[in-house]
Scaffold this motif. Structure first.
Motif, PDB file in Angstrom:
ATOM      1  N   ALA A   1       8.962   6.684 112.733  1.00 27.06           N
ATOM      2  CA  ALA A   1       8.032   6.203 113.616  1.00 27.06           C
ATOM      3  C   ALA A   1       7.625   7.159 114.202  1.00 27.06           C
ATOM      4  O   ALA A   1       6.434   5.904 114.936  1.00 27.06           O
ATOM      5  CB  ALA A   1       9.020   7.132 115.222  1.00 27.06           C
ATOM      6  N   PHE A   2       6.765   7.515 113.746  1.00 31.94           N
ATOM      7  CA  PHE A   2       5.167   8.241 113.794  1.00 31.94           C
ATOM      8  C   PHE A   2       3.662   7.294 113.869  1.00 31.94           C
ATOM      9  O   PHE A   2       2.733   7.184 113.802  1.00 31.94           O
ATOM     10  CB  PHE A   2       4.653   9.526 113.378  1.00 31.94           C
ATOM     11  CG  PHE A   2       4.883  10.511 114.477  1.00 31.94           C
ATOM     12  CD1 PHE A   2       6.123  10.316 115.413  1.00 31.94           C
ATOM     13  CD2 PHE A   2       5.247  12.046 113.629  1.00 31.94           C
ATOM     14  CE1 PHE A   2       6.309  11.802 115.859  1.00 31.94           C
ATOM     15  CE2 PHE A   2       5.763  13.171 114.671  1.00 31.94           C
ATOM     16  CZ  PHE A   2       6.407  12.666 115.849  1.00 31.94           C
TER      17      PHE A   2
ATOM     18  N   SER B   1       1.539   4.141 119.567  1.00 29.20           N
ATOM     19  CA  SER B   1       0.353   4.273 119.455  1.00 29.20           C
ATOM     20  C   SER B   1       0.546   5.220 117.830  1.00 29.20           C
ATOM     21  O   SER B   1      -0.329   6.340 118.135  1.00 29.20           O
ATOM     22  CB  SER B   1       0.626   5.767 120.739  1.00 29.20           C
ATOM     23  OG  SER B   1       1.753   6.685 120.199  1.00 29.20           O
ATOM     24  N   GLY B   2       1.105   4.966 117.435  1.00 31.34           N
ATOM     25  CA  GLY B   2       1.006   5.531 116.171  1.00 31.34           C
ATOM     26  C   GLY B   2      -0.040   4.842 114.641  1.00 31.34           C
ATOM     27  O   GLY B   2      -1.408   4.438 115.405  1.00 31.34           O
ATOM     28  N   TRP B   3       0.204   5.025 113.480  1.00 34.94           N
ATOM     29  CA  TRP B   3      -0.989   5.314 113.034  1.00 34.94           C
ATOM     30  C   TRP B   3      -1.460   3.802 112.844  1.00 34.94           C
ATOM     31  O   TRP B   3      -2.393   3.620 112.393  1.00 34.94           O
ATOM     32  CB  TRP B   3      -0.654   6.327 111.483  1.00 34.94           C
ATOM     33  CG  TRP B   3      -1.317   7.405 111.160  1.00 34.94           C
ATOM     34  CD1 TRP B   3      -2.420   8.069 112.481  1.00 34.94           C
ATOM     35  CD2 TRP B   3      -1.241   8.343 110.554  1.00 34.94           C
ATOM     36  NE1 TRP B   3      -2.990   8.906 111.964  1.00 34.94           N
ATOM     37  CE2 TRP B   3      -2.561   9.181 110.639  1.00 34.94           C
ATOM     38  CE3 TRP B   3      -0.925   7.969 109.002  1.00 34.94           C
ATOM     39  CZ2 TRP B   3      -2.736  10.569 109.919  1.00 34.94           C
ATOM     40  CZ3 TRP B   3      -1.061   9.169 108.398  1.00 34.94           C
ATOM     41  CH2 TRP B   3      -2.151  10.277 108.704  1.00 34.94           C
ATOM     42  N   ILE B   4      -0.887   3.274 112.294  1.00 33.92           N
ATOM     43  CA  ILE B   4      -0.745   1.551 112.434  1.00 33.92           C
ATOM     44  C   ILE B   4      -1.853   1.147 113.407  1.00 33.92           C
ATOM     45  O   ILE B   4      -3.029   0.338 112.674  1.00 33.92           O
ATOM     46  CB  ILE B   4       0.514   0.507 111.834  1.00 33.92           C
ATOM     47  CG1 ILE B   4       0.857   1.042 110.686  1.00 33.92           C
ATOM     48  CG2 ILE B   4       0.630  -0.793 111.406  1.00 33.92           C
ATOM     49  CD1 ILE B   4       2.382   1.273 110.190  1.00 33.92           C
TER      50      ILE B   4
ATOM     51  N   LEU C   1       8.096  -2.265 122.349  1.00 31.15           N
ATOM     52  CA  LEU C   1       9.324  -1.470 122.141  1.00 31.15           C
ATOM     53  C   LEU C   1       9.838  -1.637 121.121  1.00 31.15           C
ATOM     54  O   LEU C   1      10.476  -3.108 120.943  1.00 31.15           O
ATOM     55  CB  LEU C   1      10.516  -1.990 123.182  1.00 31.15           C
ATOM     56  CG  LEU C   1      11.144  -1.113 123.145  1.00 31.15           C
ATOM     57  CD1 LEU C   1      11.310  -0.227 123.809  1.00 31.15           C
ATOM     58  CD2 LEU C   1      13.247  -1.573 123.621  1.00 31.15           C
ATOM     59  N   ILE C   2       8.369  -1.096 120.131  1.00 39.68           N
ATOM     60  CA  ILE C   2       8.893  -1.424 118.892  1.00 39.68           C
ATOM     61  C   ILE C   2       9.659  -0.250 118.528  1.00 39.68           C
ATOM     62  O   ILE C   2      11.032  -0.210 117.391  1.00 39.68           O
ATOM     63  CB  ILE C   2       7.700  -1.126 117.626  1.00 39.68           C
ATOM     64  CG1 ILE C   2       6.355  -1.100 118.524  1.00 39.68           C
ATOM     65  CG2 ILE C   2       6.980  -0.765 116.523  1.00 39.68           C
ATOM     66  CD1 ILE C   2       5.145  -1.530 118.163  1.00 39.68           C
ATOM     67  N   VAL C   3       9.411   1.068 118.248  1.00 36.16           N
ATOM     68  CA  VAL C   3      10.686   1.881 117.795  1.00 36.16           C
ATOM     69  C   VAL C   3      12.102   2.303 119.155  1.00 36.16           C
ATOM     70  O   VAL C   3      12.071   2.027 120.340  1.00 36.16           O
ATOM     71  CB  VAL C   3      10.218   3.709 118.165  1.00 36.16           C
ATOM     72  CG1 VAL C   3      11.285   4.651 117.626  1.00 36.16           C
ATOM     73  CG2 VAL C   3       8.823   4.110 116.961  1.00 36.16           C
ATOM     74  N   GLN C   4      12.801   1.817 118.470  1.00 42.88           N
ATOM     75  CA  GLN C   4      14.117   2.081 119.273  1.00 42.88           C
ATOM     76  C   GLN C   4      14.849   0.868 120.047  1.00 42.88           C
ATOM     77  O   GLN C   4      14.867   0.636 120.929  1.00 42.88           O
ATOM     78  CB  GLN C   4      14.303   3.175 120.648  1.00 42.88           C
ATOM     79  CG  GLN C   4      14.764   4.790 119.831  1.00 42.88           C
ATOM     80  CD  GLN C   4      14.292   5.468 121.335  1.00 42.88           C
ATOM     81  OE1 GLN C   4      13.796   5.928 122.201  1.00 42.88           O
ATOM     82  NE2 GLN C   4      15.136   7.077 120.074  1.00 42.88           N
ATOM     83  N   ASP C   5      14.180  -0.104 119.155  1.00 47.30           N
ATOM     84  CA  ASP C   5      13.702  -1.609 120.209  1.00 47.30           C
ATOM     85  C   ASP C   5      15.697  -2.067 119.897  1.00 47.30           C
ATOM     86  O   ASP C   5      16.347  -1.434 119.061  1.00 47.30           O
ATOM     87  CB  ASP C   5      13.357  -2.729 118.635  1.00 47.30           C
ATOM     88  CG  ASP C   5      14.155  -2.804 117.873  1.00 47.30           C
ATOM     89  OD1 ASP C   5      14.347  -3.782 117.311  1.00 47.30           O
ATOM     90  OD2 ASP C   5      13.643  -1.123 116.874  1.00 47.30           O
TER      91      ASP C   5
ATOM     92  N   PHE D   1      15.342  -3.141 114.588  1.00 47.33           N
ATOM     93  CA  PHE D   1      14.959  -3.804 113.593  1.00 47.33           C
ATOM     94  C   PHE D   1      14.491  -2.133 113.194  1.00 47.33           C
ATOM     95  O   PHE D   1      13.717  -2.105 111.557  1.00 47.33           O
ATOM     96  CB  PHE D   1      13.837  -4.188 114.319  1.00 47.33           C
ATOM     97  CG  PHE D   1      14.391  -5.857 113.940  1.00 47.33           C
ATOM     98  CD1 PHE D   1      15.468  -6.642 113.577  1.00 47.33           C
ATOM     99  CD2 PHE D   1      14.025  -7.130 115.775  1.00 47.33           C
ATOM    100  CE1 PHE D   1      15.690  -7.780 113.585  1.00 47.33           C
ATOM    101  CE2 PHE D   1      14.453  -7.810 115.653  1.00 47.33           C
ATOM    102  CZ  PHE D   1      15.309  -8.396 114.999  1.00 47.33           C
ATOM    103  N   ALA D   2      13.636  -1.034 113.870  1.00 49.08           N
ATOM    104  CA  ALA D   2      13.197  -0.089 113.469  1.00 49.08           C
ATOM    105  C   ALA D   2      14.562   0.805 112.755  1.00 49.08           C
ATOM    106  O   ALA D   2      14.274   1.697 112.072  1.00 49.08           O
ATOM    107  CB  ALA D   2      12.637   0.759 114.576  1.00 49.08           C
ATOM    108  N   LEU D   3      15.720   0.150 112.957  1.00 53.66           N
ATOM    109  CA  LEU D   3      16.266   1.575 112.382  1.00 53.66           C
ATOM    110  C   LEU D   3      16.613   0.574 110.921  1.00 53.66           C
ATOM    111  O   LEU D   3      17.183   1.674 110.358  1.00 53.66           O
ATOM    112  CB  LEU D   3      17.515   1.276 113.338  1.00 53.66           C
ATOM    113  CG  LEU D   3      19.022   1.769 112.615  1.00 53.66           C
ATOM    114  CD1 LEU D   3      19.062   3.153 112.174  1.00 53.66           C
ATOM    115  CD2 LEU D   3      19.733   1.960 113.838  1.00 53.66           C
TER     116      LEU D   3
END
Length: 565
Positions: free
Chosen positions: A118-119, A124-127, A145-149, A153-155
């Protein structure tokens, strides 16, 4: 404890009871409330009202769809990537390097890996930070909305990153029994390229041996809770997450709805396994037609590249995620799009360590107790197998995998309900028993092959010198197997450290571990606190593996042959 033939002969029975007893009792405790019987909530009349309430919940279809799609999708991707990795790179230096990373990657708890991923992938993550602003032009985190989309997909990405190492380990064990090098050599002699030759000559035999681990991955991916809380959607969540919320509701009436949902989750998993089994027949039919075409593998370079990329991506996601957890736990002010914080501080650790000590102690006590019991039962079973000539059948293998195939969310709510109805304590020891259900299979799988491969002539020499079977076990066999015994203990310990749902439900919220605390922090979004707890959870899993390497080296420092073994 293992002395005496009568006691030893009973240990396999105790092991089966420890494996299946909680599962069967939990399923019974789930079926009764689902059918309307829960005296504690004033319900003592059989009915299907709980299922009607479940179907009336507006998010039911979306939650069920998410569970099925993310579970099957993660399993297909994990198996496909592991197949390409093995087909393209087995036996190469790159593959041997990957093998060395397997134990550390497997030791990382699912929750810690999910937080790390998730980070990495958050807006606002490293990538994003690594590409900003020079490539993206972003001076602020994008509104994405990437995490918890909502599509999961993130899951799926988080599940694939953790399940690829597990399936790869199971595949490595199967390769030794599939005569892979000779089969591949014959295929290459017939003109097939590496990947196509491996798929046609090796994979069918390998898959027959990893079918049960694949089912474990499918069941876990469809019903996981902690990873889904961290990476999965919230409105609605997956069905297993919603069931957990109902079980945590102070209104006991929701437990009937949760029980109905648990049975539906079980039905979805069983249906997905049946669908997967039909898919095996379909893929087998297509594969036989492909073999008859005689194609030698024109797309092999592409397949090898995809396999290498998958291996690097899965390992990098977990390693960089853990590095992100470590940096956030020590981070001072960290503005976007800076790649690193402006400074490092111990402030987060100073703030959380006092409250973390109790959770850390509870984590170690639960893991040590569950793993020690599992180790005694497993050694007893394997020794009984050796002394009395027992031979494990396919049915025994299914029994071993059954607690891993039945979704946790299907029987743990029932186990909690039974404890409540019976007035039993919901403290530490019921949680140990629940952890044992999941720890024991992994300890058995880790220790069985080294135990069975031990050279029996050492025992014959001991017996010729007057040692009885017990003395041979304690003074010869176990000392010689100290490294695999400690490795099995480390595997079981790591499995226990990562248990979230058994601790939450069977503990009734009274048993607090590093994992339950870390997942609880997901709702708050405090990255520094999450980094502290996630890193502590990972270190707790790594510690037994470090001891498993250190102790044999110290014990056998003057015996080079034992160190090499």
């Amino acid at each position: 404890m293992l002395r005496g033939g009568v006691k030893l002969s009973w240990l396999p029975i105790l092991t089966v009871l420890a494996l299946l007893g909680p599962v069967l009792a939990g399923l019974a405790g789930t079926i009764a409330p689902a059918l309307g019987w829960l005296p504690g909530a004033g319900q003592a009349r059989l009915s299907l009202d709980a299922f009607h309430a479940l179907l009336d919940w507006p998010g039911f279809m979306d939650a069920a769809r998410l569970s099925v799609v993310t579970g099957i999708g993660a399993t297909v991707l994990s198996l496909a990537l592991v197949t390409l990795i093995c087909a393209g790179w087995a036996g190469t230096p790159a593959f041997r390097w990957l093998e060395k990373l397997l134990s550390p990657l497997l030791a990382v708890p699912h929750a810690a890996a999910a937080f790390g991923i998730a980070f990495l992938i958050a807006p606002s993550g490293w990538i994003v930070r690594a590409m900003s602003p020079w490539l993206t032009g972003w001076d602020q985190p994008p509104d994405l909305l990437i995490v918890q989309d909502p599509y999961g997909f993130a899951l799926m990405a988080g599940l694939v990153a953790k399940e690829v190492p597990f399936l790869l380990l199971m595949t490595l064990a199967a390769l030794g029994q599939a005569d892979a090098p000779r089969s591949l050599a014959v295929a290459r002699a017939l003109g097939y390229r590496r990947v196509s030759g491996w798929l046609k000559a090796v994979f069918p035999r390998v898959y027959a041996q990893i079918r049960l681990p694949v089912y474990v991955v499918l069941a876990y991916s469809m019903s996981v809770v902690d990873v889904a809380v961290i990476l999965g959607p919230n409105t609605p969540p997956t069905l297993s997450v919603q069931i957990t919320r109902w079980m945590s509701d102070p209104d006991l009436a929701f437990r009937l709805q949760a029980a109905a949902g648990a049975l539906v989750q079980l039905a979805l998993v069983l249906g997905a396994m049946a669908f997967w089994r039909l898919g095996e027949f379909a893929v087998g039919w297509l594969a036989r037609r492909w073999v008859r075409t005689g194609h030698r593998g024109a797309a092999d370079p592409l397949a090898q590249g995809v396999g290498l990329f998958a291996a690097v991506a899965a390992a990098s996601a977990i390693i960089l995620g853990l590095l992100g957890l470590a940096i956030w736990s020590f981070a001072g002010f960290w503005s976007f799009p800076n790649l690193l914080p402006d400074g490092f501080t111990m402030r987060s650790w100073d703030r959380h360590i006092p409250g973390m000590l109790a959770a850390m102690w509870e984590t170690f006590v639960l893991a040590a107790a569950a793993t020690s019991i599992a180790l005694v039962l497993v050694i007893g079973c394997l020794e009984a197998e050796h002394r009395y000539g027992f031979r494990p059948s396919n049915r025994a293998v299914w029994l071993l995998y059954l607690p891993l195939i039945v979704p946790q969310i299907a029987f743990l709510p029932g186990l909690q309900t039974l404890l409540l109805v019976s007035g039993a304590d919901m403290g530490r020891w019921p949680v140990v028993a629940a952890h044992l259900v999941f720890v024991l299979p992994y300890v058995f799988l880790s220790l069985a092959d080294p135990f069975r491969a031990w050279e029996p002539r050492f025992g014959t020499i001991g017996a010729a010198l007057g040692a009885g079977p017990d003395r041979v076990l304690w003074r010869i066999r176990l000392p010689m197997l100290i490294a695999p015994v400690l490795t099995a203990f480390a595997v079981g310990f790591a499995v226990s450290v990562g248990q979230y749902l058994p601790t939450l439900l069977v503990g009734g919220g009274r048993v607090v571990t590093l994992t339950t605390e870390a997942v609880a922090l997901a709702a708050g979004g405090d990255r520094r606190a999450i980094g502290v707890y996630g890193l502590a959870q990972t270190l707790a899993s790594f510690l037994p593996f470090a001891m498993a390497l250190l102790i044999p080296a110290l014990l056998w420092r003057n015996r080079m042959g034992m160190r090499d073994a």
